[in-house]
Motif scaffolding. Sequence first.
Motif, short mmCIF file in Angstrom:
data_model
loop_
_atom_site.label_atom_id
_atom_site.label_comp_id
_atom_site.label_asym_id
_atom_site.label_seq_id
_atom_site.Cartn_x
_atom_site.Cartn_y
_atom_site.Cartn_z
N ILE B 155 0.83 -1.21 0.00
CA ILE B 155 0.00 0.00 0.00
C ILE B 155 0.87 1.27 0.00
N ALA B 156 1.90 1.30 0.83
CA ALA B 156 2.71 2.52 0.94
C ALA B 156 3.96 2.46 0.06
N GLY B 157 4.03 1.54 -0.88
CA GLY B 157 5.19 1.45 -1.76
C GLY B 157 5.75 0.04 -1.83
N GLU B 158 7.08 -0.08 -1.77
CA GLU B 158 7.70 -1.40 -1.93
C GLU B 158 7.90 -2.13 -0.60
N THR B 159 7.51 -1.51 0.50
CA THR B 159 7.75 -2.12 1.81
C THR B 159 6.43 -2.39 2.53
N PHE B 160 6.29 -3.59 3.04
CA PHE B 160 5.13 -3.95 3.86
C PHE B 160 5.08 -3.03 5.08
N SER B 161 3.88 -2.55 5.42
CA SER B 161 3.76 -1.61 6.54
C SER B 161 2.42 -1.77 7.25
N MET B 162 2.26 -0.97 8.28
CA MET B 162 0.99 -0.93 9.02
C MET B 162 -0.18 -0.62 8.10
N ALA B 163 0.07 0.13 7.03
CA ALA B 163 -1.02 0.45 6.09
C ALA B 163 -1.58 -0.82 5.44
N ASP B 164 -0.70 -1.81 5.19
CA ASP B 164 -1.18 -3.09 4.64
C ASP B 164 -2.04 -3.84 5.66
N ILE B 165 -1.62 -3.78 6.91
CA ILE B 165 -2.40 -4.45 7.95
C ILE B 165 -3.79 -3.81 8.05
N CYS B 166 -3.84 -2.49 8.03
CA CYS B 166 -5.14 -1.80 8.08
C CYS B 166 -5.99 -2.16 6.86
N ALA B 167 -5.36 -2.19 5.70
CA ALA B 167 -6.11 -2.47 4.48
C ALA B 167 -6.60 -3.92 4.45
N LEU B 168 -5.75 -4.86 4.86
CA LEU B 168 -6.17 -6.27 4.84
C LEU B 168 -7.37 -6.49 5.77
N SER B 169 -7.29 -5.94 6.98
CA SER B 169 -8.40 -6.13 7.93
C SER B 169 -9.69 -5.53 7.36
N THR B 170 -9.56 -4.44 6.63
CA THR B 170 -10.73 -3.77 6.05
C THR B 170 -11.33 -4.58 4.91
N VAL B 171 -10.47 -4.99 3.99
CA VAL B 171 -10.93 -5.71 2.80
C VAL B 171 -11.53 -7.07 3.20
N ASP B 172 -10.92 -7.73 4.17
CA ASP B 172 -11.45 -9.03 4.60
C ASP B 172 -12.78 -8.86 5.34
N PHE B 173 -12.89 -7.81 6.13
CA PHE B 173 -14.17 -7.56 6.79
C PHE B 173 -15.23 -7.23 5.75
N ALA B 174 -14.87 -6.44 4.77
CA ALA B 174 -15.81 -6.10 3.70
C ALA B 174 -16.31 -7.36 2.98
N SER B 175 -15.38 -8.27 2.67
CA SER B 175 -15.79 -9.52 2.02
C SER B 175 -16.77 -10.29 2.90
N TRP B 176 -16.49 -10.31 4.18
CA TRP B 176 -17.32 -11.06 5.12
C TRP B 176 -18.74 -10.52 5.17
N ILE B 177 -18.90 -9.19 4.98
CA ILE B 177 -20.25 -8.61 5.02
C ILE B 177 -20.86 -8.51 3.61
N GLY B 178 -20.22 -9.12 2.64
CA GLY B 178 -20.85 -9.21 1.32
C GLY B 178 -20.31 -8.23 0.30
#
Lengths: 203, 203
Positions: B155-178
């Motif tokens: 998300i923030a470029g070439e390095t894994f970061s807290m922004a990826d953690i925030c985005a993954l939790s969001t996208v997975d929750f979104a999938s779970w609610i349809g």
Amino acid sequence: MKLYGAPMPAPNPRRVRMFLAELGVDVPETPVDLRKREHKSPEYREKNSLGQIPTLELDDGSTLSESVAICRYFQALHPEPALFGGTAFETAQVDMWIRRVEFIVMTPVGNFWRHAHPFTAPLLTQFKDFGESNREAYAGAQRWLDRELAAGSFIAGETFSMADICALSTVDFASWIGLPIAPEHTRLTDWHARVSARPSALA
Amino acid sequence: MKLYGAPMPAPNPRRVRMFLAELGVDVPETPVDLRKREHKSPEYREKNSLGQIPTLELDDGSTLSESVAICRYFQALHPEPALFGGTAFETAQVDMWIRRVEFIVMTPVGNFWRHAHPFTAPLLTQFKDFGESNREAYAGAQRWLDRELAAGSFIAGETFSMADICALSTVDFASWIGLPIAPEHTRLTDWHARVSARPSALA
């Protein structure tokens, strides 16, 4: 370095101006004309794909947006006064309060502006009933914040911080769109007077 | 130290678990039973007046809430790997991306959950038309994020970061609610597979 922003009542550029004034750092603002929708132009979107203000452009052309992130960058360049907290715990507490101000206090104000205010009606599809419901949500946020302010003179405790800057810009924007502080919230009213009296509040 | 949380699909406690797993730090989670509304009990509200999870309680009884603030605290205690960025500019960039994920991606997901999902209908007053409109807002957020991912693997470029953690939790929750990822967004789909493959994603 170039700082793109706009004058009051725009709440987010004001945060950066106030933060810089607290640090005693002079970065003149390059105005973006919101009424002419300059922030939605292709040129500006090259700097910030979301078309929002403020945006900071460094001399090498790299850009940074989001008011709090821009302030965090200036804090790293100018560590004193420490407006994002001192110790590890204080830093986390200030971050917690910035987030609480944004999610609990700013969200209903933004929703009211977006979905119930006549100014935005010609620009966007509004859901008026939802928008109006945010009056009560913001009233609840004020009640909560007024109670929390029993713990100290400032949002994150006894020390002025970035959380106060975020809260002041929010509360003043809310007043401007017709959502003033309810007079029974004496702690919130006193906090507002205390923070508004700082010279930086005029930046 | 006590970390109050709840298992999947609750997105915010997951962020802290995933962050701790990336740091290699073991802090067992004390479960809060959301179905029994334990997070809204007077005892829990002593720790977090908003009645939200997660909350971190230190041994001296002081408390900290907000997922990102809790992770920022753990990062200060355990500086490596630097998931909030390295240099001043990188740190500000990660913060910008955390905020963009929350305001642009998480907000429509939260609004849909709050105002259109059958699960929350008995608990809260819903504005269904507004809630449903967030399907399109989230679709737009996906289109935007998919374009932005052209700049790097994370998300923030070439390095894994807290922004990826925030985005993954969001996208997975979104999938779970349809609200799944639209299959035409190949960069977003690849990013999701890349981040989900990390052992921390199972924490």
